[in-house]
Design a protein around this motif. Structure first.
Motif, PDB file in Angstrom:
ATOM      1  N   GLU A  72      32.014  47.451  43.665  1.00  0.00           N
ATOM      2  CA  GLU A  72      32.274  46.048  44.000  1.00  0.00           C
ATOM      3  C   GLU A  72      32.752  45.263  42.776  1.00  0.00           C
ATOM      4  O   GLU A  72      33.675  44.444  42.874  1.00  0.00           O
ATOM      5  CB  GLU A  72      31.002  45.415  44.570  1.00  0.00           C
ATOM      6  N   ASP A  73      32.099  45.501  41.631  1.00  0.00           N
ATOM      7  CA  ASP A  73      32.521  44.824  40.390  1.00  0.00           C
ATOM      8  C   ASP A  73      33.942  45.213  40.022  1.00  0.00           C
ATOM      9  O   ASP A  73      34.740  44.382  39.559  1.00  0.00           O
ATOM     10  CB  ASP A  73      31.573  45.179  39.244  1.00  0.00           C
ATOM     11  N   LEU A  74      34.271  46.474  40.213  1.00  0.00           N
ATOM     12  CA  LEU A  74      35.625  46.940  39.893  1.00  0.00           C
ATOM     13  C   LEU A  74      36.653  46.238  40.770  1.00  0.00           C
ATOM     14  O   LEU A  74      37.679  45.760  40.283  1.00  0.00           O
ATOM     15  CB  LEU A  74      35.703  48.451  40.064  1.00  0.00           C
ATOM     16  N   PHE A  75      36.362  46.172  42.078  1.00  0.00           N
ATOM     17  CA  PHE A  75      37.288  45.486  42.986  1.00  0.00           C
ATOM     18  C   PHE A  75      37.381  43.993  42.667  1.00  0.00           C
ATOM     19  O   PHE A  75      38.459  43.394  42.722  1.00  0.00           O
ATOM     20  CB  PHE A  75      36.861  45.697  44.446  1.00  0.00           C
ATOM     21  N   GLU A  76      36.226  43.376  42.359  1.00  0.00           N
ATOM     22  CA  GLU A  76      36.229  41.937  42.065  1.00  0.00           C
ATOM     23  C   GLU A  76      37.034  41.654  40.798  1.00  0.00           C
ATOM     24  O   GLU A  76      37.827  40.708  40.751  1.00  0.00           O
ATOM     25  CB  GLU A  76      34.805  41.433  41.897  1.00  0.00           C
ATOM     26  N   ALA A  77      36.839  42.466  39.761  1.00  0.00           N
ATOM     27  CA  ALA A  77      37.587  42.280  38.516  1.00  0.00           C
ATOM     28  C   ALA A  77      39.077  42.458  38.745  1.00  0.00           C
ATOM     29  O   ALA A  77      39.907  41.701  38.227  1.00  0.00           O
ATOM     30  CB  ALA A  77      37.081  43.256  37.452  1.00  0.00           C
ATOM     31  N   SER A  78      39.453  43.470  39.530  1.00  0.00           N
ATOM     32  CA  SER A  78      40.872  43.711  39.820  1.00  0.00           C
ATOM     33  C   SER A  78      41.463  42.539  40.595  1.00  0.00           C
ATOM     34  O   SER A  78      42.605  42.121  40.348  1.00  0.00           O
ATOM     35  CB  SER A  78      41.027  45.006  40.614  1.00  0.00           C
TER      36      SER A  78
END
Length: 591
Positions: free
Chosen positions: A424-430
């Protein structure tokens, strides 16, 4: 322009020192001629023409009376027989120009007789044999009414210029018997007075300029020593051209052409122009001083041409520098020594080179970060995933007890949630970095948001006994913010403070409302040695703890997400490290 003027006024420049030296030499020579030469020869001084015209004219009459005095003394045997010149002078007076020639009067002190070359004086003044003083009064009245300026020589204390200029002694026997008066119409000196007055004014102005330059140089030499530039650009450029001009074909051809043209001018002048004889001031000077004139005629265009070669030479040098840069020598810097346009070109080229270096370094850095990103992502995703796989395999074993099964399921739950959080953090950062994230702003009290975050998360890691100290210069600070995203910012920073702070310490949060922005700082004492790059720490999957100790949970994207959210609000974020003190600053604009 103001900066240039200020820089000039507060500095010392080589051209100023050279100018001051030339002015001083010129002034010394000028003042010597104006005062010393005048006092020695008792002739007119330059400044008298400006401040005392009468004295100037009288001095000129005294000086110019030499020829007529010589004529009188020679023909009268040093005034022994003045009758020998009387009738001749009367004849001469009819042929004299009234404004251009000097008249004289010789008065016999004993008899009261007088002789003159002015027919009008003979007709106007009578002889007073018994009263020389009355005769002089009448002569003075005539001179005054006629507008003449005169000098009186008593031949006791003062003699005429001819007598004073003789190296041999003169027979003074008869001279002492006479009073000499020389006079002339002042109109004859009008042009000369204007010229000399202009010279005097020029010397005064030059003196003032020299004094100002001298004071400026001395003052700045004492109080502005850091702004002293002794190089003389004009001379430096000429030397530069002469030194490097033959190295490049372009400038070499122009130099050869210039020198050839100069030689041609010399030959033409010597064989043709030198024979011209006119009253023109320039031609008179050139014919009177042929060598100096030739030198001036040659040097002026030669210097101009050599000076004009500067730009061509600069371009050739720039091309040499560009070849070095193109060959891969990015450390080479072009020298900024040309004219304004050339300087701009050099500055632009150097900026392009620096930009290219930055881009190249950034590309290398990005490649390194990509490699580290892949490594970090692999590590952080692989760790919980491997744990999940291992415990699933264990759960498939029929020999485990029910208690063990419950414990393993709890571990699986924990690792799966951790894996979910990482993804989720990866998607949010992207999403934040892609620019597609839309923020929904509303009026919020940022002080309350901070206190809310501290209240929600300060109980985590209770065993570390971390205390939060929040301070603000205002009780309420209302800003247009996306509450959800800003809450995430404070959550990340508070949780990070809890994770990485030393046990039994305090975390200080300071909120300062300023004129145009709000500055929020988080300060805590770290529980590990901080040897990271403060810029790299904002990259995804980068953690301050380089060992990526599994005992400290985290995706490594908290600060990257925080930075993106702050930038979406047109703010800035920066990190400072001072010993074991970790400081992070958020600057959020009010509008």
């Amino acid at each position: 322009m103001r900066e240039k003027i200020k820089n000039y006024v507060t500095g010392v420049w080589g051209i100023e020192i050279l100018t001051l030296f030339i002015l001083l030499v010129t002034l010394i020579i000028g003042y010597y001629q104006a005062f010393n030469a005048g006092s020695e020869e008792q002739v007119a001084a330059t400044f008298d023409a400006l401040f005392n015209k009468e004295k100037y004219i009288q001095s000129m009459i005294y000086y110019e009376s030499k020829d007529i005095s010589q004529y009188i003394y020679s023909n009268s045997n040093d005034l022994e027989d003045i009758s020998a010149i009387k009738y001749e002078n009367e004849y001469l007076s009819d042929n004299l120009h009234y404004y251009d020639e000097i008249f004289y009067v010789l008065i016999n002190k004993e008899t009261g007789d007088f002789t003159t070359n002015d027919v009008n004086l003979y007709r106007s003044v009578e002889t007073y044999s018994d009263n020389v003083a009355l005769l002089e009064d009448n002569i003075n009245s005539y001179l005054k009414e006629s507008g003449f300026y005169s000098i009186r020589l008593d031949n006791k204390e003062k003699y005429n210029y001819y007598v004073m200029s003789l190296s041999d002694k003169i027979n003074m026997k008869n001279i002492d018997k006479y009073i000499e008066i020389y006079y002339k119409n002042p109109i004859a000196y009008s042009y000369l007075i204007k010229t000399e007055s202009l010279s005097a004014k020029t010397m005064i102005v030059t003196t003032v300029i020299a004094a100002i330059l001298f004071i400026k140089i001395i003052f700045n030499s004492i109080f502005n020593r850091n702004n002293i530039h002794l190089e003389i650009k004009v001379l430096k450029r000429l030397i530069f051209v002469l030194r490097y001009g033959y190295k490049y074909r372009n400038t070499r051809n122009k130099i050869i052409f210039s020198v050839g043209g100069a030689i041609g001018v010399i030959l033409i002048y010597l064989y043709l122009v030198a024979g011209i004889r006119n009253q023109n001031l320039l031609v008179t000077f050139l014919t009177r001083y042929p060598f100096k004139g030739t030198l001036i005629l040659v040097l002026i265009p030669l210097v101009c041409v050599l000076y004009s070669l500067k730009k061509s030479l600069d371009i050739s040098i720039i091309n040499d520098g560009l070849r070095k840069i193109n060959s891969g020598d990015l450390e080479y810097t072009l020298n900024n020594t040309g004219e304004r346009e050339v300087k701009e070109l050099v500055e632009n080229i150097n900026q392009i080179k620096e930009g290219y270096k930055i881009a190249l370094n950034e590309q290398v850095r990005n490649e390194k970060l990509k490699t580290e990103l892949i490594s970090n992502v692999s590590h952080d995703l692989k760790t919980p995933l491997t744990s999940i796989i291992n415990y699933v395999n264990i759960l498939n074993e029929p020999s485990i007890t029910e208690e063990e099964r419950k414990d393993y399921l709890m571990i699986l739950d924990k690792n799966s949630k951790r894996l979910k959080t990482l993804i989720e953090d990866l998607f949010e950062a992207s999403k934040l970095n892609s620019g597609k994230m839309k923020i929904e702003k509303q009026k919020l009290d940022i002080v309350s948001l901070v206190y809310q975050g501290v209240g929600e998360y300060s109980n985590l890691y209770e065993e570390k006994n971390i205390e939060f100290k929040v301070s603000s210069n205002e009780d309420e600070i209302i800003l247009d913010l996306d509450g959800k995203l800003m809450s995430r910012v404070f959550e990340n920073l508070i949780v990070n403070s809890l994770k990485y702070s030393l046990e039994n310490t305090r975390v200080y949060i300071d909120i300062q409302s300023k004129e145009n922005n709000v500055e929020i700082s988080f300060k805590n004492i770290s529980n590990y040695e901080m040897d990271f790059n403060t810029e790299d720490i904002f990259e995804r999957f980068t953690r301050a703890d380089k060992s990526r100790n599994s005992s400290v949970e985290g995706s490594g994207m908290g600060l990257a997400i925080t930075k993106s959210i702050i930038e979406l609000h047109n703010g800035k974020i920066k990190i400072e490290v001072e010993g074991d003190m970790f400081k992070i600053y958020l600057v959020i604009p009010k509008k």
